[in-house]
Scaffold this motif. Structure first.
Motif, PDB file in Angstrom:
ATOM      1  N   GLN A 136      17.743 -40.160 -12.607  1.00 47.08           N
ATOM      2  CA  GLN A 136      19.031 -40.090 -11.926  1.00 47.08           C
ATOM      3  C   GLN A 136      20.143 -40.040 -12.972  1.00 47.08           C
ATOM      4  N   THR A 137      20.992 -39.024 -12.894  1.00 48.48           N
ATOM      5  CA  THR A 137      22.069 -38.893 -13.877  1.00 48.48           C
ATOM      6  C   THR A 137      22.953 -40.130 -13.825  1.00 48.48           C
ATOM      7  N   CYS A 138      22.884 -40.916 -14.894  1.00 53.21           N
ATOM      8  CA  CYS A 138      23.543 -42.225 -14.897  1.00 53.21           C
ATOM      9  C   CYS A 138      24.646 -42.320 -15.941  1.00 53.21           C
ATOM     10  N   GLY A 139      24.895 -41.241 -16.667  1.00 54.51           N
ATOM     11  CA  GLY A 139      25.923 -41.267 -17.695  1.00 54.51           C
ATOM     12  C   GLY A 139      25.632 -40.249 -18.773  1.00 54.51           C
ATOM     13  N   ASN A 140      26.397 -40.305 -19.840  1.00 54.02           N
ATOM     14  CA  ASN A 140      26.294 -39.300 -20.899  1.00 54.02           C
ATOM     15  C   ASN A 140      24.927 -39.270 -21.565  1.00 54.02           C
ATOM     16  N   LEU A 141      24.323 -40.434 -21.758  1.00 54.25           N
ATOM     17  CA  LEU A 141      23.044 -40.502 -22.473  1.00 54.25           C
ATOM     18  C   LEU A 141      21.848 -40.556 -21.525  1.00 54.25           C
ATOM     19  N   HIS A 142      22.061 -40.139 -20.294  1.00 55.12           N
ATOM     20  CA  HIS A 142      20.975 -40.176 -19.309  1.00 55.12           C
ATOM     21  C   HIS A 142      19.682 -39.517 -19.801  1.00 55.12           C
ATOM     22  N   PRO A 143      19.732 -38.324 -20.432  1.00 53.32           N
ATOM     23  CA  PRO A 143      18.460 -37.698 -20.844  1.00 53.32           C
ATOM     24  C   PRO A 143      17.668 -38.514 -21.860  1.00 53.32           C
ATOM     25  N   PHE A 144      18.321 -39.474 -22.518  1.00 58.21           N
ATOM     26  CA  PHE A 144      17.651 -40.249 -23.562  1.00 58.21           C
ATOM     27  C   PHE A 144      17.294 -41.661 -23.111  1.00 58.21           C
ATOM     28  N   MET A 145      17.452 -41.943 -21.823  1.00 59.29           N
ATOM     29  CA  MET A 145      17.098 -43.267 -21.301  1.00 59.29           C
ATOM     30  C   MET A 145      15.601 -43.287 -21.014  1.00 59.29           C
ATOM     31  N   THR A 146      14.859 -43.940 -21.887  1.00 66.50           N
ATOM     32  CA  THR A 146      13.402 -43.954 -21.780  1.00 66.50           C
ATOM     33  C   THR A 146      12.852 -45.345 -22.071  1.00 66.50           C
ATOM     34  N   GLY A 147      11.612 -45.533 -21.710  1.00 64.94           N
ATOM     35  CA  GLY A 147      10.842 -46.712 -22.077  1.00 64.94           C
ATOM     36  C   GLY A 147       9.419 -46.274 -22.372  1.00 64.94           C
ATOM     37  N   GLU A 148       8.577 -47.216 -22.768  1.00 66.58           N
ATOM     38  CA  GLU A 148       7.218 -46.857 -23.183  1.00 66.58           C
ATOM     39  C   GLU A 148       6.187 -47.755 -22.521  1.00 66.58           C
ATOM     40  N   LEU A 149       5.142 -47.126 -22.019  1.00 64.44           N
ATOM     41  CA  LEU A 149       3.960 -47.837 -21.532  1.00 64.44           C
ATOM     42  C   LEU A 149       2.823 -47.553 -22.508  1.00 64.44           C
ATOM     43  N   ILE A 150       2.343 -48.595 -23.176  1.00 61.45           N
ATOM     44  CA  ILE A 150       1.229 -48.460 -24.112  1.00 61.45           C
ATOM     45  C   ILE A 150      -0.014 -49.019 -23.440  1.00 61.45           C
ATOM     46  N   VAL A 151      -0.978 -48.153 -23.217  1.00 61.61           N
ATOM     47  CA  VAL A 151      -2.237 -48.571 -22.603  1.00 61.61           C
ATOM     48  C   VAL A 151      -3.302 -48.604 -23.693  1.00 61.61           C
ATOM     49  N   ARG A 152      -3.746 -49.812 -24.036  1.00 57.23           N
ATOM     50  CA  ARG A 152      -4.741 -49.979 -25.095  1.00 57.23           C
ATOM     51  C   ARG A 152      -6.154 -49.802 -24.544  1.00 57.23           C
ATOM     52  N   PRO A 153      -7.066 -49.275 -25.386  1.00 62.58           N
ATOM     53  CA  PRO A 153      -6.870 -48.864 -26.781  1.00 62.58           C
ATOM     54  C   PRO A 153      -6.131 -47.532 -26.861  1.00 62.58           C
ATOM     55  N   ASN A 154      -5.144 -47.474 -27.734  1.00 62.40           N
ATOM     56  CA  ASN A 154      -4.316 -46.272 -27.870  1.00 62.40           C
ATOM     57  C   ASN A 154      -5.066 -45.253 -28.733  1.00 62.40           C
ATOM     58  N   THR A 155      -6.072 -44.638 -28.134  1.00 62.92           N
ATOM     59  CA  THR A 155      -6.971 -43.754 -28.882  1.00 62.92           C
ATOM     60  C   THR A 155      -6.267 -42.580 -29.549  1.00 62.92           C
ATOM     61  N   PRO A 156      -5.339 -41.879 -28.873  1.00 60.57           N
ATOM     62  CA  PRO A 156      -4.668 -40.765 -29.570  1.00 60.57           C
ATOM     63  C   PRO A 156      -3.967 -41.204 -30.849  1.00 60.57           C
ATOM     64  N   TYR A 157      -3.339 -42.379 -30.815  1.00 61.16           N
ATOM     65  CA  TYR A 157      -2.646 -42.872 -32.011  1.00 61.16           C
ATOM     66  C   TYR A 157      -3.642 -43.202 -33.113  1.00 61.16           C
ATOM     67  N   HIS A 158      -4.712 -43.897 -32.758  1.00 70.15           N
ATOM     68  CA  HIS A 158      -5.733 -44.235 -33.758  1.00 70.15           C
ATOM     69  C   HIS A 158      -6.348 -42.965 -34.352  1.00 70.15           C
ATOM     70  N   LEU A 159      -6.558 -41.966 -33.513  1.00 67.58           N
ATOM     71  CA  LEU A 159      -7.149 -40.712 -33.986  1.00 67.58           C
ATOM     72  C   LEU A 159      -6.221 -40.015 -34.975  1.00 67.58           C
ATOM     73  N   MET A 160      -4.923 -39.996 -34.680  1.00 65.76           N
ATOM     74  CA  MET A 160      -3.978 -39.323 -35.572  1.00 65.76           C
ATOM     75  C   MET A 160      -3.857 -40.043 -36.910  1.00 65.76           C
ATOM     76  N   ILE A 161      -3.963 -41.376 -36.901  1.00 59.83           N
ATOM     77  CA  ILE A 161      -3.924 -42.109 -38.172  1.00 59.83           C
ATOM     78  C   ILE A 161      -5.125 -41.732 -39.034  1.00 59.83           C
ATOM     79  N   SER A 162      -6.314 -41.756 -38.428  1.00 58.83           N
ATOM     80  CA  SER A 162      -7.515 -41.446 -39.208  1.00 58.83           C
ATOM     81  C   SER A 162      -7.527 -39.987 -39.654  1.00 58.83           C
ATOM     82  N   LEU A 163      -7.028 -39.079 -38.803  1.00 63.21           N
ATOM     83  CA  LEU A 163      -6.960 -37.670 -39.203  1.00 63.21           C
ATOM     84  C   LEU A 163      -5.937 -37.456 -40.313  1.00 63.21           C
TER      85      LEU A 163
END
Length: 649
Positions: A136-163
């Protein structure tokens, strides 16, 4: 096969075997971590939404957990769209929410509606990092209003570190003796595609390429001044800072170098005025101030002390100091364009040629350094022909083309940095000795001054800073950057101090130290400056791919805004193409972090490998190269890991 050849062949086989085993290990470790069982729990989360962030900003859970979200807004109406999950709701004050649900109608079409709820329940059955966004357009920075859901184990992240570790190992094994790797020579596209050269030699080609861009960009300025003040409803913001910025970083620069400079509409009016012509060449037999053309204005030379990109570095940092304002306020974008337009006229009247583009354009600085990695380049086909040709028409002008607007002599040009791809040299060369060459990515591999090294490091710092500010979940950082709305000067100046200090002191100081230590470790006799500049080239591919990774979400998430403003470019309630109310539906957003990770891996590979190649003219011994590249590779690896953490962690 001789004994020496057999030994060399066996060594190569062992290297490839180690690389293959490393890849297997890099993939296996994250899979093993993924297989570790976790006890599923029920988690109740009291989610508070407020401009421009959520609390908690990060929700860390285990796969299989049941989440019960109880949302409320502390100010205006906000939205919640969770990437990768069928969870979307509107958040109002006092714990009231409206959850979206869908069903298939009798006509077979999917229908949607909203149900008033006080809590939303779902199971986190997908592992990884998932962004939730305000809808919902809530102001000037609306497109950048975010949060994060981390579901462990975060396999994509672990894979990118090892790669990432695997990429570093592989490059060191492959490029320590680059003589074993086949070197691809550039080839002349004009020989393969003759009609392309005929097209570029047409006198009106440049004008007719700029003209549509000229019309569109100045319509954008009008839209920015008199259209909707809401950034995501204004075509100037959407097309310039989402579509154009992504295309510039991901397509134009890697493939065409400074190709944008050829079609940039901002300096065009001043250039047309100076030439007193749109297309025709006004040739004079007797040179005036060394050129076979007489331009309108004083035609003074730019001071030698300023013939570098230090001014561009400072102006770019100054511009991004208001970056969050610039890309969300249409009027701010219009003001920047108008200031640039005025500067091109002022400098065009005083100095000869495109001085603003060469030494002052904030975008031109990184276009120059990054274009050195481009896969295309304008060069002399045979430099000896240029040497014997006394008239130097490509530089001073000829009957067929204007003097080089960028003050470059293509006969000895060995880098893309200052070539604006204007094609005047192709038109003016009487010897037909100009070629458009296709070459491997990252071929120039030479930085000639600390101004260029600083530019490379500034771009890295800003890529990280913008990733934190615009893509990160931290509302207090967005508030600090958004000073014109928040009015909080102290957090804003702290924010600026972090960026400017990192860009001008911490990163350059650290890399200069790395250059000195690497020079000593290698035992090579090069002076510290030469070694540092050579090694810093490795950060150009890292920076290019970092910016591509940063820009990707703006297109994949906000493409619906592009469709919307096409139908209503001025925000006046039009619906020209029936897309003005196109629903918010990001394009496979759950894949964005993984794609960003792959892009960063590519940047790490090209960065370290081109760093090794850049040492070829200085160092032949493979073990010496390894010692010289050790610390720069660690630096590049750590930069990539910071971005990996921001995008996937």
């Amino acid at each position: 096969m001789t004994g020496k050849m057999r030994l060399k062949h066996n060594t190569k086989r062992k290297r490839y075997l180690v690389i293959l085993l490393g890849l297997v290990l890099a993939v296996a470790i994250p899979m093993i971590i993924r297989a570790i069982p976790h006890e599923a729990k029920t988690r109740v989360i009291n989610l508070k939404a407020q401009k421009y962030g959520y609390s908690p900003e990060r929700m860390v859970v285990n796969r299989g957990d049941t989440l019960i979200i109880k949302p409320t807004s502390l100010d205006v109406t906000h939205g919640f769209y969770l990437d990768g999950y069928p969870v979307e709701f509107i958040i109002k004050q006092q714990g009231v929410a409206f959850q979206k649900y869908s069903w298939e109608g009798e006509d077979g079409k999917i229908k949607t509606d909203w149900d008033k709820v006080s809590e939303i329940e779902f199971t986190a059955d997908k592992a990884g990092k998932f962004i939730f966004r305000c809808t919902q357009t809530c102001g000037n920075l609306h497109p950048f209003m975010t949060g994060e859901l981390i579901v462990r184990p975060n396999t994509p992240y672990h894979l990118m570190i090892s790669l990432s570790l695997w990429v570093v190992l592989s490059v060191f094994l492959l490029y320590r003796n680059r003589g074993e790797i086949e070197k691809r020579e550039p080839f002349n596209l004009f020989e393969r595609i003759p009609w392309l050269k005929r097209l570029l030699k047409l006198r009106g080609f440049h004008f007719f390429v700029i003209l549509p861009n000229f019309v569109v960009f100045y319509l954008f300025i009008l839209s920015a001044l008199w259209g909707s003040p809401v950034g995501n409803r204004n075509i100037a913001i959407i097309f310039v800072w989402i579509l154009w910025w992504f295309a510039l970083k991901a397509i134009v620069v890697p493939l065409g170098g400074r190709l944008w400079c050829m079609i940039c509409p901002l300096p065009a009016p001043a250039e047309w005025l100076g030439r007193k012509s749109f297309t025709a060449v006004r040739y004079i037999q007797k040179p005036f101030k060394g050129l076979h053309h007489r331009f309108l204005g004083l035609q003074k030379n730019w001071p030698k002390a300023l013939r570098n990109i230090w001014l561009q570095n400072i102006l770019f940092l100054s511009m991004i100091s208001f970056g969050i304002i610039l890309i969300t306020r249409p009027v701010a974008t219009a003001i920047v364009f108008l200031v640039i337009l005025a500067m091109t006229f002022l400098l065009g009247v005083i100095f000869r040629q495109r001085i603003f583009c060469l030494y002052m354009c904030p975008v031109g600085g990184f276009l120059g350094t990054y274009s050195s990695a481009s896969v295309t380049a304008l060069r002399a086909v045979d430099p000896e022909v240029c040497r014997k040709h006394k008239e130097k028409c490509c530089y001073v002008g000829g009957e067929g083309g204007w003097a080089c607007p960028w003050n470059q002599y293509i006969g000895n040009m060995d880098r893309n940095n200052y070539c604006g791809f204007c094609t005047e040299c192709i038109k003016s060369c009487p010897k037909d000795n100009i070629g458009l060459f296709l070459r491997p990515f990252g071929s120039d591999r030479v930085l000639k001054g600390y101004d260029e090294m600083f530019n490379v490091l500034i771009m890295l710092v800003v890529a990280i800073a913008f990733s934190i500010t615009m893509l990160g979940p931290w509302g207090f950082i967005k508030e600090a950057a958004n000073v014109t709305e928040s009015g909080k000067l102290i957090p804003y100046f702290i924010y600026l101090a972090c960026i400017w200090g990192s860009a001008l002191l911490i990163f350059p100081g650290l890399f200069i130290w790395i250059g000195r230590v690497s020079n000593r470790l290698s035992g090579f006799s090069a002076d510290h400056r030469t070694m540092t500049l050579r090694l810093s080239y490795a950060l150009i591919p890292v920076g290019i791919f970092a910016w591509i990774a940063f820009s990707l979400p703006s297109v994949m998430v906000n493409y619906n805004y592009i469709l919307g403003v096409l139908s209503d470019p001025l925000g006046l309630g039009w619906d020209l193409f029936g897309t003005a109310d196109f629903p918010f539906e990001p394009f496979y957003p759950e894949w964005i972090p993984t794609i960003q990770g792959v892009i960063l891996l590519a940047g790490l590979y090209f960065g370290i490998s081109r760093g090794f190649m850049g040492l070829d003219p200085l160092i032949e011994d493979g073990s010496v190269k390894v010692k010289a590249m050790l610390l720069p590779s660690v630096f590049a690896f750590l930069v990539i890991q910071v971005l990996m953490k921001l995008y996937l962690g």
